[in-house]
Scaffold this motif. Structure first.
Motif, PDB file in Angstrom:
ATOM      1  N   HIS A 274      -0.745 -35.320  83.069  1.00 24.71           N
ATOM      2  CA  HIS A 274      -1.492 -34.497  82.104  1.00 24.71           C
ATOM      3  C   HIS A 274      -1.623 -33.056  82.598  1.00 24.71           C
ATOM      4  O   HIS A 274      -1.526 -32.115  81.806  1.00 24.71           O
ATOM      5  CB  HIS A 274      -2.871 -35.095  81.850  1.00 24.71           C
TER       6      HIS A 274
ATOM      7  N   PRO B 282      -1.070 -40.793  85.461  1.00 23.85           N
ATOM      8  CA  PRO B 282      -1.541 -40.069  84.279  1.00 23.85           C
ATOM      9  C   PRO B 282      -2.245 -38.745  84.579  1.00 23.85           C
ATOM     10  O   PRO B 282      -2.059 -37.771  83.845  1.00 23.85           O
ATOM     11  CB  PRO B 282      -2.498 -41.052  83.599  1.00 23.85           C
TER      12      PRO B 282
ATOM     13  N   THR C 167       1.713 -31.327  82.162  1.00 27.63           N
ATOM     14  CA  THR C 167       1.958 -31.052  80.748  1.00 27.63           C
ATOM     15  C   THR C 167       1.103 -29.882  80.263  1.00 27.63           C
ATOM     16  O   THR C 167       1.586 -28.998  79.552  1.00 27.63           O
ATOM     17  CB  THR C 167       1.660 -32.304  79.900  1.00 27.63           C
TER      18      THR C 167
ATOM     19  N   GLU D 252     -10.712 -36.043  84.698  1.00 20.62           N
ATOM     20  CA  GLU D 252      -9.833 -37.212  84.673  1.00 20.62           C
ATOM     21  C   GLU D 252      -9.938 -38.017  85.961  1.00 20.62           C
ATOM     22  O   GLU D 252      -9.864 -39.243  85.936  1.00 20.62           O
ATOM     23  CB  GLU D 252      -8.389 -36.788  84.425  1.00 20.62           C
TER      24      GLU D 252
END
Length: 184
Positions: free
Chosen positions: A157, A153, A160, A108
């Motif tokens: 992520h 983000p 999460t 990412e």
């Protein structure tokens, strides 16, 4: 830091072994014959008269062995957790591989605009890991935008995926060299 300590300790061990080898070679022991003792009778009597010297020698050697064991344990100890415990919500836990989380976060990070290369390391304990991210930025990149993407983000992520309410992040940014420009 550990690499520096390793180099210093290896250099010190090399110097001590070199000094010991030189002392043995210059003590004329090998040149006096193969069956000549390392310490002469007068030297042995000298050390027998001073009983405290043996205690100092034994204590010094014991300290060297203790320091060597501590150094060995520092080498064996894992600096990063192999797994992160994830609460599944039903009272059970799942094990998330630390490498998998590192690779996902690195992928990412590489996708962020302006990032040339990233390196992600998971640190801390199983129940409370932390991320260390080293980003190499393109010359045109805006560091504030990269940090906003990282804190937004990417970190969301990762939190999460690991089911962690808190995941500390340490980011180091470096800009790649642009290289010399050609003049036509």
């Amino acid at each position: 830091m550990l690499g520096t300590v390793n180099r210093v300790l290896l250099a010190a061990a090399g110097l001590v072994l070199t000094a010991a080898g030189t002392a043995v070679l210059t003590a004329s022991w090998p040149f006096a014959g193969r069956h000549a003792p390392l310490l002469s009778a007068a030297r042995r009597r000298h050390w027998q008269l001073e009983g405290w010297a043996w205690w100092v020698l034994v204590a010094g050697l014991g300290l060297v062995v203790l320091l060597a064991l501590c150094w060995l344990l520092a080498q064996v100890r894992r600096a990063r957790p192999a797994v992160v415990l994830v609460d599944t919500g039903d009272g059970a836990f799942a094990a998330l591989r630390g490498r998998a989380l590192e690779e996902a976060v690195a992928a990412e990070c590489d996708a962020l605009d302006g990032v040339a290369r990233s390196r992600v390391t998971l640190a801390g304990r199983r129940g409370g890991p932390a991320l260390r991210v080293a980003l190499r930025l393109e010359p045109y990149a805006v560091p504030a935008d990269v940090l906003a993407g990282l804190e937004g983000p990417v970190l969301a992520h990762a939190r999460t995926a690991a089911a962690l309410p808190r995941l500390p992040l340490e980011a180091r940014l470096r800009i790649t060299d642009q290289g010399p420009r050609r003049v036509a």
